[in-house]
Write a protein that holds these residues in place. Structure first.
Motif, PDB file in Angstrom:
ATOM      1  N   ALA A 307      40.997  30.581  40.416  1.00  0.00           N
ATOM      2  CA  ALA A 307      41.683  31.868  40.607  1.00  0.00           C
ATOM      3  C   ALA A 307      42.368  32.340  39.332  1.00  0.00           C
ATOM      4  CB  ALA A 307      42.700  31.746  41.740  1.00  0.00           C
ATOM      5  N   LEU A 310      39.892  33.907  36.822  1.00  0.00           N
ATOM      6  CA  LEU A 310      39.486  35.275  37.183  1.00  0.00           C
ATOM      7  C   LEU A 310      40.589  36.285  36.878  1.00  0.00           C
ATOM      8  CD1 LEU A 310      36.709  36.092  38.455  1.00  0.00           C
ATOM      9  CD2 LEU A 310      37.192  33.675  38.561  1.00  0.00           C
ATOM     10  N   PHE A 330      34.631  41.326  39.769  1.00  0.00           N
ATOM     11  CA  PHE A 330      35.357  41.373  41.037  1.00  0.00           C
ATOM     12  C   PHE A 330      34.389  41.364  42.219  1.00  0.00           C
ATOM     13  CE2 PHE A 330      37.620  43.334  44.570  1.00  0.00           C
ATOM     14  CZ  PHE A 330      38.823  42.666  44.534  1.00  0.00           C
ATOM     15  N   LEU A 333      33.242  37.975  42.860  1.00  0.00           N
ATOM     16  CA  LEU A 333      34.304  37.228  43.542  1.00  0.00           C
ATOM     17  C   LEU A 333      34.293  37.543  45.033  1.00  0.00           C
ATOM     18  CD1 LEU A 333      36.858  35.463  43.531  1.00  0.00           C
ATOM     19  CD2 LEU A 333      38.153  37.424  42.696  1.00  0.00           C
ATOM     20  N   SER A 341      38.359  33.639  48.012  1.00  0.00           N
ATOM     21  CA  SER A 341      38.530  35.087  48.154  1.00  0.00           C
ATOM     22  C   SER A 341      39.547  35.598  47.129  1.00  0.00           C
ATOM     23  CB  SER A 341      39.017  35.429  49.566  1.00  0.00           C
ATOM     24  OG  SER A 341      38.068  35.003  50.514  1.00  0.00           O
ATOM     25  N   PRO A 342      39.424  36.850  46.728  1.00  0.00           N
ATOM     26  CA  PRO A 342      40.396  37.397  45.773  1.00  0.00           C
ATOM     27  C   PRO A 342      41.790  37.474  46.377  1.00  0.00           C
ATOM     28  CG  PRO A 342      38.953  39.130  46.613  1.00  0.00           C
ATOM     29  CD  PRO A 342      38.389  37.834  47.096  1.00  0.00           C
ATOM     30  N   HIS A 346      44.374  39.380  41.789  1.00  0.00           N
ATOM     31  CA  HIS A 346      43.056  39.917  41.415  1.00  0.00           C
ATOM     32  C   HIS A 346      42.970  41.412  41.736  1.00  0.00           C
ATOM     33  CE1 HIS A 346      42.315  35.535  42.251  1.00  0.00           C
ATOM     34  NE2 HIS A 346      41.896  35.644  41.005  1.00  0.00           N
ATOM     35  N   TYR A 347      43.497  41.785  42.908  1.00  0.00           N
ATOM     36  CA  TYR A 347      43.529  43.207  43.262  1.00  0.00           C
ATOM     37  C   TYR A 347      44.438  43.987  42.299  1.00  0.00           C
ATOM     38  CZ  TYR A 347      40.944  42.822  47.667  1.00  0.00           C
ATOM     39  OH  TYR A 347      39.958  42.635  48.607  1.00  0.00           O
TER      40      TYR A 347
END
Length: 465
Positions: A307, A310, A330, A333, A341-342, A346-347
């Motif tokens: 994580a 990323l 993304f 991912l 999961s993001p 990440h968002y």
């Protein structure tokens, strides 16, 4: 003599025990024959139970003992201090205290380790009073353990008090103090302690250096970080994965990613944390293209991104405006390529990527459709991107969302007031200023600083009306 032969036989059986069934059979025989009070047998039984992950059996044996020898209590406390049941050592110590079994200086280091792991400040202070009464306060191993437990509870005042009262300090004492300050976010104090350690003539070890480098990284103390790197070279230390990763992280956060790359290339062994430090350093240096290239190389060399990886590469895409690349990573991912999961971060990276690049509709859509509550950072990214593009609609929306999240932050009201002034909506300007007055908020003074050798100059800036 007969008893010694029997003891040796049982010790042999216990030491070679390899299953739960055998442990229980031996335990039953010890209880039936009254041999569980034999200190040697009990010690080996506890050790065997620990190696098999069967500490409950050792605790059951302990419960059969009316007044166990302190050596048995210490053995059990040590065994449980390495387990995932941190409160059991305190239970054993309480049992000792109630049954007038006098603790010795071997009791406390492992007891305090368990309290450190559970961050139990209250019980640590309770044990501290016992140590003083029993006269073990000036044992360096006990003192180091108190440093560790107070540091783990982020009680650096108590930690430093113990440190100041120590008649002798070793490398562990200094390292725990430096680590404690670093973990508490007091990086300047950590570096000051590290300098004092040098004056005291105590030679640092690998753990000391890793924590000092982390403090350098977060405080931006490049000169100290370079000095540590030189010390490592002069000392002929092997650049193992932990030390090498700490150096890369330091160089990356201090804006010298080229040196970080040299360290990376010189390392014989690397892990995912090493790659993460490099990619994050490249992201901070705004070297988005290189960050993506190293990210691809990481995968080609068989390292599985996590994580943090990323987040690093998406931040690099954001800073360099690589919208298509960031979107592709993304989507990979989301598609399950990386096995997780993001998350919110990440968002947040994607919102920042779109907002910086002027893809305001995409940024808003990401915020609207994601499976998490939007964070302050997300609305802040949308606000910054919208203002940069002169999009007053999204700017206003994001600013009000920030006010909802942090109603006591006067800066957001000032931004709103400025926005309405730009639109010529003077009644709304008055409305915002009235809200500020009602809530007792003042326009903050902003603060900028620039480091000009040898001192830092600070300038105050009045936030615009």
């Amino acid at each position: 003599m007969m008893m010694n032969a029997m003891t040796s036989k049982i010790v042999y059986l216990v030491s070679n025990c390899s299953s739960l069934k055998h442990i229980h059979q031996i335990q039953a025989q010890l209880i039936l024959q009254g041999l569980y009070s034999n200190t040697t047998i009990a010690h080996h039984f506890i050790t065997a139970s620990q190696s098999l992950g069967l500490l409950d059996s050792a605790l059951a044996l302990f419960a059969q003992l009316h007044r166990p020898h302190v050596f048995i209590c210490n053995t059990l406390i040590r065994a449980f201090s390495h387990s995932h049941i941190p409160h059991t050592p305190l239970y054993i110590y309480t049992h000792m205290h109630r049954n007038c079994i006098l603790a010795n200086n071997y009791t406390f280091p492992f007891l305090l380790k368990s309290l450190s792991d559970s961050h139990d400040l209250k019980q640590a202070q309770y044990v501290h009073t016992h140590v003083v009464k029993l006269g073990h306060l000036y044992d360096i191993y006990v003192q180091n353990s108190f440093l560790d437990v107070y540091a783990s509870c982020q009680q650096m005042g108590l930690c430093h008090k113990v440190f100041d009262e120590m008649p002798q300090r070793d490398v562990v004492s200094w390292t725990v103090l430096i680590m404690g300050y670093k973990n508490a976010g007091k990086y300047d104090d950590a570096l000051m302690a590290f300098e004092q350690m040098q004056y005291a003539g105590v030679v640092p070890n690998h753990v000391t250096m890793v924590n000092a480098l982390a403090a350098c990284a977060n405080f931006g103390a490049l000169d100290m970080g370079v000095w540590i790197h030189d010390f490592i070279k002069r000392s002929g230390w092997e650049l193992d994965v932990i030390l090498g990763t700490a150096l890369i992280d330091m160089y990356g956060k201090c804006g010298r990613i080229e040196e970080g790359l040299c360290v990376f290339e010189s390392m014989k062994e690397k892990n995912v944390f090493t790659w993460n430090a490099l990619i994050k350093g490249l992201a901070l240096a705004k070297s988005g293209e290189e960050a993506v290239l190293w990210f691809n190389r990481m995968e080609l060399e068989g390292f599985k991104a996590d994580a943090v990886t990323l987040v690093g590469v998406l931040c690099a895409c954001s800073h360099s405006g690589f919208v298509d690349t960031g979107r592709w990573i993304f989507n990979s991912l989301i598609g399950g390529k990386y096995g997780f999961s993001p998350g919110v971060k990440h968002y947040a990276c994607m919102v920042d990527l779109f907002a910086r690049a002027g893809y305001l509709e995409d940024a808003f859509k990401f915020i609207r459709d994601m499976p998490f509550e939007p964070t302050r950072a997300m609305w802040g990214s949308l606000l910054a991107g919208s203002r940069a593009r002169g999009n007053l609609k999204f700017s206003e929306f994001a600013a009000w969302k920030l006010v909802e999240l942090e109603p006591e932050n006067s800066g957001y009201y000032v931004v709103l007031s400025n926005l309405y002034a730009e639109m010529g909506r003077w009644s709304d300007v008055e409305k915002v200023r009235s809200m500020m007055k009602e809530r007792g908020l003042m326009k903050d003074l902003g603060c900028s600083s620039v480091e000009l050798e040898p001192q830092e100059h600070v300038y105050e800036l009045l936030v615009a009306h």
